[in-house]
Design a protein around this motif. Structure first.
Motif, PDB file in Angstrom:
ATOM      1  N   GLU A 154      43.644  34.221  35.950  1.00 46.89           N
ATOM      2  CA  GLU A 154      43.902  35.095  35.397  1.00 46.89           C
ATOM      3  C   GLU A 154      42.722  36.509  34.950  1.00 46.89           C
ATOM      4  N   VAL A 155      41.814  36.255  35.421  1.00 47.70           N
ATOM      5  CA  VAL A 155      40.958  37.345  35.784  1.00 47.70           C
ATOM      6  C   VAL A 155      41.212  38.617  36.997  1.00 47.70           C
ATOM      7  N   LEU A 156      41.866  37.855  37.512  1.00 48.28           N
ATOM      8  CA  LEU A 156      42.358  38.623  39.254  1.00 48.28           C
ATOM      9  C   LEU A 156      44.077  39.501  38.611  1.00 48.28           C
ATOM     10  N   ARG A 157      44.600  38.601  37.633  1.00 46.40           N
ATOM     11  CA  ARG A 157      45.623  39.775  37.232  1.00 46.40           C
ATOM     12  C   ARG A 157      45.242  40.335  36.366  1.00 46.40           C
ATOM     13  N   ALA A 158      44.251  40.504  34.778  1.00 44.92           N
ATOM     14  CA  ALA A 158      43.529  41.183  34.393  1.00 44.92           C
ATOM     15  C   ALA A 158      43.950  42.491  35.202  1.00 44.92           C
ATOM     16  N   ALA A 171      36.424  43.126  34.890  1.00 47.34           N
ATOM     17  CA  ALA A 171      36.795  41.760  36.039  1.00 47.34           C
ATOM     18  C   ALA A 171      36.682  42.601  36.968  1.00 47.34           C
ATOM     19  N   GLN A 172      37.254  43.912  37.489  1.00 49.16           N
ATOM     20  CA  GLN A 172      37.854  44.440  38.118  1.00 49.16           C
ATOM     21  C   GLN A 172      36.797  44.950  38.986  1.00 49.16           C
ATOM     22  N   SER A 173      36.218  45.593  38.567  1.00 48.57           N
ATOM     23  CA  SER A 173      34.674  45.939  39.221  1.00 48.57           C
ATOM     24  C   SER A 173      33.948  44.129  39.610  1.00 48.57           C
ATOM     25  N   LEU A 174      33.791  43.574  38.931  1.00 49.74           N
ATOM     26  CA  LEU A 174      33.442  42.112  39.586  1.00 49.74           C
ATOM     27  C   LEU A 174      33.678  41.621  40.966  1.00 49.74           C
ATOM     28  N   VAL A 175      35.320  41.275  41.011  1.00 52.58           N
ATOM     29  CA  VAL A 175      35.638  40.824  42.071  1.00 52.58           C
ATOM     30  C   VAL A 175      35.737  41.903  43.200  1.00 52.58           C
ATOM     31  N   GLN A 176      35.375  43.913  43.359  1.00 57.58           N
ATOM     32  CA  GLN A 176      35.367  44.223  43.864  1.00 57.58           C
ATOM     33  C   GLN A 176      33.997  45.045  44.426  1.00 57.58           C
ATOM     34  N   ARG A 177      33.343  44.194  43.337  1.00 58.68           N
ATOM     35  CA  ARG A 177      31.316  43.602  43.874  1.00 58.68           C
ATOM     36  C   ARG A 177      31.254  42.123  45.267  1.00 58.68           C
TER      37      ARG A 177
END
Length: 415
Positions: free
Chosen positions: A219-223, A232-238
């Motif tokens: 859900e986080v990735l799709r958002a 959330a995008q910043s978290l995944v990229q980090r």
């Protein structure tokens, strides 16, 4: 005193070690001291111009020298000895003895960083990631998959599934391909779109267990993909950038964090061992079932598989310590397991067993022997060999097993 002649204090250290059956030389003591591994003797000044003396040899000096003598051999890198010493620090090697002293933390940090650099699997992975652009996705998948094959996973099949198969006289199913790490590496090198939200979510749930399930990660990735959640995008990229940079947390960790990571890793080892041995027909109790439930509720079974080994090499131990640095989810699992164990410490209690822990182990060995046909004979052959060994060397096996799960025998004064 002539150069090279041992001081009276060093002579006392050598005598005390000789009484333990440990032989060291004055040159070894001086070499370890020069490398910052052995404390210097505390000295008392005699007054201006009169020098100083060593009144009493600190037991820490003797115990530290004993630890180095156990692990450091001629031709062997000292940093391997430091890692092995760090792994046993705080534990009593024999019942009634004081715990092994801690090695100097600076030496531990150096050894952990060195292990990260020289580990052949780490170097192979870094080379593959560095050349991902030239290799292409298919070649990267092949290289990382081959790397994982060289270090087979023990926990890809849930122990309950393995146990059921063995009890039914069937060969336990083989684990599915360990694709989580492959997907994580591919996403770090080529972007999350390379593997898709669902596959990346599964991988993130295993390797970055931030109290989120794979479904929640998806859900986080799709958002993030829709631009609805910049945080959330910043978290995944980090997280992916950290993996791509392949930086160890050892360098930025404080001294206390390094020791805490070691404590958590070694504290999780016996719990994970009991978790996995459930698949090999370890007698079950309500206490053991509760501990397995804690691991499953935290969704950490697969994560532990990647960082805990039953008999780790020094390099693999260093790998595990690094994985436990600054990991709130791992720390939370350790605390939850310790809390559950404190609430029900009688995890080896079986009805009718009056021999305590050793009786529990004997019941297990007999159970393994009874299931010789199961698992293609593997479980039974293991049981038969171990049972015969148990009868021949009962005292030695008792010590070995108590060391492995010594935390479970605290009521007997064992750490």
């Amino acid at each position: 005193m002539a150069r090279g002649a041992p001081s009276p204090a060093d002579q006392q250290v050598m005598r005390e070690l000789a009484g333990r059956g440990v032989v060291v030389t004055a040159s070894q003591l001086e070499s370890w001291r020069g490398a910052g591994l052995l404390p210097r003797h505390p000295r008392r000044g005699l007054g201006r111009g009169r020098g100083s003396v060593v009144d009493v040899v600190d037991p820490v000096v003797v115990d530290s020298a004993a630890a180095l003598a156990r692990h450091h051999r001629q031709g062997r890198d000292r940093r391997l000895a430091v890692l092995e010493w760090f792994a046993e620090a705080g534990m009593a090697l024999e019942q009634g003895e004081p715990g092994v002293p801690e090695p100097p933390v600076a030496a531990v940090r150096e050894a952990l960083l060195w292990a990260d650099r020289v580990d052949p699997e780490n170097r192979r992975l870094r080379n593959a990631m560095r050349m991902a652009g030239e290799l292409g996705a298919d070649a990267l998948y092949e290289e990382v998959t081959g790397l994982l094959t060289s270090r087979p996973s023990t926990g890809q099949v849930h122990p309950e599934v393995v146990r059921s198969a063995v009890l039914e006289g069937e060969r336990p199913p083989e684990g599915p391909p360990n694709v989580d790490f492959v997907h994580l590496v591919a996403a770090a090198c080529f972007g999350s779109e390379e593997v898709g939200a669902d596959a990346l979510a599964e991988a993130l749930a295993v390797f970055f267990p931030l109290e989120m399930t794979a479904t929640e990660w998806a859900e986080v990735l799709r958002a993030a993909e829709r631009g609805e959640d910049p945080q959330a995008q910043s978290l995944v990229q980090r997280l992916l950038a950290e993996l791509a940079a392949a930086e160890s947390g050892v360098e930025r960790a404080s001294d206390a964090e390094l020791v805490r990571a070691r404590t958590v890793l070694l504290g999780l080892q016996p719990f994970y061992l009991l978790y996995m041995l459930h698949g090999l027909l370890l007698p079950d109790t309500s206490g053991l079932a509760a501990l397995r439930e804690v691991i499953d509720d935290h969704g950490m079974g697969k994560f532990l598989t990647h960082f805990i080994a039953f008999a780790p090499t020094p390099l693999y131990f260093a790998h595990g310590v690094a994985a436990c640095i600054d990991s709130p989810a791992v720390d939370a699992l350790y605390e939850a397991l310790m809390e559950q164990y404190a609430a029900d410490p009688n995890i080896f209690g079986l009805p009718g067993n009056t021999d305590g822990f050793l009786g529990f182990i004997e019941v297990w060995f007999r159970t393994l022997e009874e299931h010789t046909p199961a698992a293609g004979g593997q479980a039974g052959s293991i049981g038969a060999k171990v049972s015969r060994s148990f009868e021949r060397s009962r005292p030695g096996l008792e010590i070995a097993v108590r060391r492995l799960v010594g935390w479970a025998l605290a009521e007997e004064g064992w750490r």
